[in-house]
Write an enzyme that holds these catalytic residues in place. Structure first.
Site, mmCIF file in Angstrom:
data_model
loop_
_atom_site.group_PDB
_atom_site.id
_atom_site.type_symbol
_atom_site.label_atom_id
_atom_site.label_comp_id
_atom_site.label_asym_id
_atom_site.label_seq_id
_atom_site.Cartn_x
_atom_site.Cartn_y
_atom_site.Cartn_z
ATOM 1 N N GLU A 3 100.738 8.312 -7.957
ATOM 2 C CA GLU A 3 100.016 8.986 -6.873
ATOM 3 C C GLU A 3 101.008 9.790 -6.049
ATOM 4 O OE1 GLU A 3 97.448 6.638 -4.430
ATOM 5 O OE2 GLU A 3 96.694 5.422 -6.088
ATOM 6 N N GLU A 5 98.537 -0.981 -5.301
ATOM 7 C CA GLU A 5 98.933 -1.049 -3.888
ATOM 8 C C GLU A 5 98.546 -2.357 -3.180
ATOM 9 O OE1 GLU A 5 97.612 2.438 -1.804
ATOM 10 O OE2 GLU A 5 98.979 3.757 -2.904
#
Length: 403
Positions: free
Chosen positions: A321, A221
């Protein structure tokens, strides 16, 4: 573009005995076992071991306070608060107890075949040369132990660079430091991240405890808007492959190298890795924060049933995720109360709809295995199973989704 995979769980006997399993044969390299079986079974189905080696206080507030780290936001902040020696002791206790061998047994008993383990670069001391930020020491022993537990149970492992040198996103505990601004995006930090990848790659291939580690994610991320990040993506791949070449690792035993997919908005790794083998993409699907999905039950189900996680380009894709969390504006309303029986039925269906969509690609890893969020199981796979929201057999998802 479809990448050529190095090895993924469906190429190995990591699910145990299955009714449709065909012949298997033992490879000489680190004892990996190969098997052929139906793609219906052979998907990545896993959980993140969140807040083990990179603590995120929002999800384990009681543990964080008991360690004496509150009110600091991050691991580096806790070391500053407690002092180096004291911090080392409290973190070593945390690593020793937060995820135990019993957890790995339970993960396996719930029909899961994969864990994703977020790591901070500081777990590899060679990557910290010249660092002016302090982190707790001694985690590598506990990572080795965890890998052994997973390997003994044929649980596939994805290791993930979750906290990068300088932090790849500002003001995020998940990077291990409260950075403002994020300062990962320069050649010095890239070099240190590559050192992390090199040392970890060598350890994976030379330490038998790591024999079911099959994937290494080079960055979790990152912030958007950093064009030179693609240069790191390119050198990260080369770093891993060069280390494997020096170790004379056969192509079939090389690691898959994972990148956030283009939909994340931080560059398209495929644009600089054209035709490279063993590239896998990571998609994080938190509908909680998706502005295109209205925060109501029908919209969530519809969005998940029709989801195409490969639409942003780059395959194969693992949804690395995701959760059952809904938008802040509705999460405490009667429609989404986690203890209402009818709502539990809805969460079960939503879980199933997401699983079915994500298994159109190579699978999924839920965030997370355990939390300390009280009654709220939406981030807690273990608790959701215990409360009957998620079935013990993930293969039931297709019958529950009703898409």
């Amino acid at each position: 573009m479809v990448a050529v995979n190095a090895w993924l769980p469906y190429k190995r006997d990591l699910l145990g005995e299955r009714v449709n399993k065909t012949n298997s044969s033992l490879l000489t390299a680190q004892g990996h076992i190969t098997a052929g079986s139906s793609p219906t079974y052979d998907k990545i189905r896993g959980v993140n071991l969140g807040s083990l080696f990179v603590v995120e206080p929002w999800m384990i507030g009681q543990e964080w306070a008991s360690m004496g780290c509150a009110p600091s936001h991050t691991e580096s902040g806790c070391v500053t608060k407690l002092g180096r020696d004291r911090a080392d002791k409290v973190f070593q206790k945390h690593w020793d107890t937060w995820i135990t061998e019993d957890d790995i047994n339970t993960i396996q008993s719930y029909g899961l075949n994969t864990v994703r383990v977020p790591l901070g670069y500081w777990i590899i001391e060679e990557a910290m040369v010249g660092d002016n930020v302090q982190f707790p020491r001694g985690a590598l022993y506990f990572l080795d132990r965890l890998m052994g537990w997973c390997a003994n149970r044929k649980i596939y492992v994805i290791l993930d660079l979750h906290g990068a040198p300088g932090a790849q996103v500002k003001e995020q505990p998940s990077t291990g430091q409260w950075a403002l601004p994020a300062s990962f995006f320069d050649q010095q930090s890239y070099a240190r991240a590559n050192k992390f990848l090199e040392v970890l790659t060598r350890r994976i291939h030379t330490n038998l405890s790591y024999r079911t580690v099959g994937m290494l994610e080079v960055l979790n991320e990152p912030e958007t808007g950093h064009k030179d990040l693609l240069a790191y993506y390119r050198t990260a791949y080369a770093t891993i492959r060069n280390a494997e070449r020096e170790l004379q690792i056969k192509v079939g035993d090389q690691l898959d190298v994972q990148y956030m997919n283009a939909g994340w908005g931080a560059g398209n790794a495929g644009s600089v890795l054209k035709g490279e083998a063993g590239v896998v993409y990571d998609s994080h699907r938190y509908l909680k924060w998706d502005p295109s999905v209205k925060p109501n039950k029908d919209s969530y189900i519809r969005a998940s049933c029709t989801d195409n996680v490969a639409k942003d380009g780059g395959m194969p894709v693992v949804v690395g995720e995701w959760s059952l969390a809904v938008a802040d504006s509705v999460e405490k309303t009667a429609d989404f109360d986690v203890q209402t029986p009818a709502n539990k039925d809805w969460y079960r269906r939503w879980w199933a709809a997401q699983v079915v969509s994500y298994e159109r690609q190579i699978g999924w890893v839920f965030w997370s295995w355990k939390t300390e969020l009280g009654r709220d199981y939406r981030w807690n796979y273990r608790q959701a199973v215990e409360e009957g929201v998620i079935p013990r057999d993930p293969s039931q998802a297709r019958g529950l989704a009703k898409c």
